[in-house]
Design a protein around this motif. Structure first.
Motif, PDB file in Angstrom:
ATOM      1  N   THR A 133       0.829  -1.211   0.000  1.00 47.28           N
ATOM      2  CA  THR A 133       0.000   0.000   0.000  1.00 47.28           C
ATOM      3  C   THR A 133       0.862   1.260   0.000  1.00 47.28           C
ATOM      4  O   THR A 133       0.493   2.266  -0.614  1.00 47.28           O
ATOM      5  CB  THR A 133      -0.951   0.027   1.211  1.00 47.28           C
ATOM      6  N   CYS A 139      -9.858   8.349  -1.212  1.00 51.14           N
ATOM      7  CA  CYS A 139     -10.059   7.580  -2.449  1.00 51.14           C
ATOM      8  C   CYS A 139      -8.866   6.691  -2.808  1.00 51.14           C
ATOM      9  O   CYS A 139      -8.884   6.043  -3.857  1.00 51.14           O
ATOM     10  CB  CYS A 139     -10.367   8.513  -3.621  1.00 51.14           C
ATOM     11  N   VAL A 184      -8.117   3.952  -1.454  1.00 50.76           N
ATOM     12  CA  VAL A 184      -8.607   2.575  -1.448  1.00 50.76           C
ATOM     13  C   VAL A 184      -9.251   2.217  -2.791  1.00 50.76           C
ATOM     14  O   VAL A 184      -9.179   1.065  -3.235  1.00 50.76           O
ATOM     15  CB  VAL A 184      -9.620   2.381  -0.282  1.00 50.76           C
ATOM     16  N   VAL A 185      -9.840   3.212  -3.452  1.00 55.28           N
ATOM     17  CA  VAL A 185     -10.456   2.984  -4.760  1.00 55.28           C
ATOM     18  C   VAL A 185      -9.388   2.862  -5.844  1.00 55.28           C
ATOM     19  O   VAL A 185      -9.488   2.038  -6.750  1.00 55.28           O
ATOM     20  CB  VAL A 185     -11.425   4.135  -5.101  1.00 55.28           C
ATOM     21  N   PHE A 206      -6.277   1.913  -5.437  1.00 55.39           N
ATOM     22  CA  PHE A 206      -5.236   0.920  -5.153  1.00 55.39           C
ATOM     23  C   PHE A 206      -5.085  -0.156  -6.222  1.00 55.39           C
ATOM     24  O   PHE A 206      -3.951  -0.465  -6.638  1.00 55.39           O
ATOM     25  CB  PHE A 206      -5.475   0.265  -3.786  1.00 55.39           C
ATOM     26  N   PRO A 207      -6.165  -0.762  -6.713  1.00 58.18           N
ATOM     27  CA  PRO A 207      -5.985  -1.829  -7.719  1.00 58.18           C
ATOM     28  C   PRO A 207      -5.224  -1.361  -8.958  1.00 58.18           C
ATOM     29  O   PRO A 207      -4.528  -2.172  -9.601  1.00 58.18           O
ATOM     30  CB  PRO A 207      -7.428  -2.233  -8.076  1.00 58.18           C
ATOM     31  N   ALA A 227      -9.216  -3.896  -3.228  1.00 63.68           N
ATOM     32  CA  ALA A 227      -9.107  -2.559  -2.650  1.00 63.68           C
ATOM     33  C   ALA A 227      -8.495  -2.630  -1.254  1.00 63.68           C
ATOM     34  O   ALA A 227      -8.951  -3.398  -0.405  1.00 63.68           O
ATOM     35  CB  ALA A 227     -10.487  -1.920  -2.584  1.00 63.68           C
TER      36      ALA A 227
END
Length: 419
Positions: A286, A306, A308-309, A311-312, A324
């Motif tokens: 991360t 955002c 976490v959104v 991350f991919p 995520a």
């Protein structure tokens, strides 16, 4: 006529008394509402009793306190306090977060997070305008400590009844995340310790009982980052003790805690083999993803809350999971989500908060209790920083509340010095 000078002196003394003391206790009802608001932040009445959710008790208390404060300021024609530079840095950070919503990966999510930050600013505003005496400073710390008993006791009760997430204890609401729960309790430990140092016997017992409950709850969350934060807080408290005997006692307790933790730690991932520890590898992934987000969006980031959104899209190529994930580092989270426009004021806010807390702890303008509280606030911030190295707590209320209290100690010290 001989009595006239004496009468005149009495009149001047009476006038001086009211000039000094009356402004020292402004917004009494507003301050009481602030205390209730702080307790509610920890107790989460709406989550604890779902029937109360429609009433929005915590928000109503905060709004009522703000309205009362504004009315009093308008009536007395006094100016509102913001405090330089922390207040302005907080506004700059929130402004950057709001700007990030326009290009966010998920604009609605960023917008809602920005509203949370605006609420945090309002809470900061309430604190610096109402916590204007050392008596009030002590009262709001006691309110925080009492409030902290709700998640601590709730966590321990859940642990005893087997209510666990992957073997880890938790509570409700924001405290449903074991890592966030533990780090918030870590921040409370030094505040309770510094108050216990000068409290009467009955209160001292209550405070040390609260500390014991906090430590026990932190332990059963099995949050390694928070355990390290707790050890850092304990080490700082040990170093800051003035008496040699107290230092030795604190050092023994610290060593005992380390030995106990090492002997009884049961979290399945362990701490010995980092390369095989999947959660540790998650944190590294991360951080790398967060730095990649910043490199791609250096000005305003990917949007507040955002990462976490995003991350991919930015996860390292060799990372097994592409789901995520939250950025597990608060500093990198600020950098990735708000870019340089938010990162700079955020870091400066923390730095100035620590500097002024340390300065107030040495200020002659504060009574001994005020200086101890300032030291406790500084150590509380260090606890948040250490825990934040392995957790994404950018939107957590509690560090900003501590910074507000640090600003209040500066005002109290400055007012005392001017007198």
């Amino acid at each position: 006529m001989k009595n006239e000078p004496g009468l005149l002196q009495m009149e001047l003394t009476r006038t001086s008394f009211y000039t000094i003391e009356t402004p020292a206790e402004p917004a009494k009802l507003c301050f009481k509402l602030l205390l209730l608001f702080v307790v509610c932040l920890y107790a989460l009445p709406a989550q604890l009793f779902p029937a109360l959710e429609a009433l929005h008790i915590t928000q109503v208390i905060a709004v009522a306190a703000l309205v009362l404060l504004v009315l009093e300021k308008l009536t007395t024609r006094e100016s509102f306090v913001l405090v330089w530079p922390e207040g302005y840095l907080l506004l700059a950070f929130v402004g950057a977060a709001v700007l990030s919503t326009f290009s966010a990966f998920w604009p609605l999510r960023a917008y809602e997070a920005s509203l949370d930050l605006i609420r945090i600013v309002l809470a900061y505003f309430l604190i610096v305008n109402t916590v204007v005496t050392e008596k009030r400073l002590r009262a709001i710390l006691l309110a925080s400590i009492i409030g902290g008993l709700f998640p601590a006791v709730g966590t321990l009760n859940g642990y005893m009844h087997g209510d666990l997430i992957e073997g880890r204890a938790h509570w409700i609401g924001i405290f449903g995340n074991p890592n966030e729960l533990a780090y918030i309790l870590v921040m409370l430990v030094p505040l309770a310790v510094v108050l216990a140092g000068s409290a009467r016997y009955s209160v001292k017992i209550m405070l040390w009982a609260a500390i014991s409950l906090y430590v026990a709850a932190i332990y059963v969350t099995f949050s390694r980052g928070s355990l390290i934060g707790l050890l850092g807080v304990a080490a700082l408290l040990t170093i800051r003790q003035k008496g040699v005997l107290l230092k030795v006692l604190m050092a023994i307790l610290l060593a005992g805690g380390l030995a106990f933790g090492a002997a009884s730690w049961t979290r399945s991932d362990g701490v010995s083999d980092i390369k095989q520890d999947y959660t540790f590898q998650q944190r590294i992934a991360t951080v790398k993803a967060g730095l990649s987000m910043f490199a791609a969006h250096p000005i305003v980031g990917v949007g507040i809350n955002c990462a976490v959104v995003a991350f991919p899209l930015y996860a390292p190529a060799d990372f097994k999971s592409k789901g995520a994930l939250v950025i597990h580092n608060t500093i990198i989270q600020a950098l990735s989500e708000t870019g340089v426009l938010g990162f700079v004021p955020f870091i400066l806010l923390i730095a100035f908060g620590l500097y002024h807390a340390r300065k107030s702890a040495r200020s002659e303008g504060l009574q001994p209790l005020g200086r101890r509280i300032s030291s406790g606030l500084e150590i509380s911030m260090w606890g948040a920083i250490i825990c934040g190295l392995s957790g994404g707590f950018l939107l957590s209320w509690f560090p900003y509340i501590v910074i507000g209290l640090i600003c209040s100690t500066r005002q109290i010290a400055g007012a005392a010095a001017s007198e």
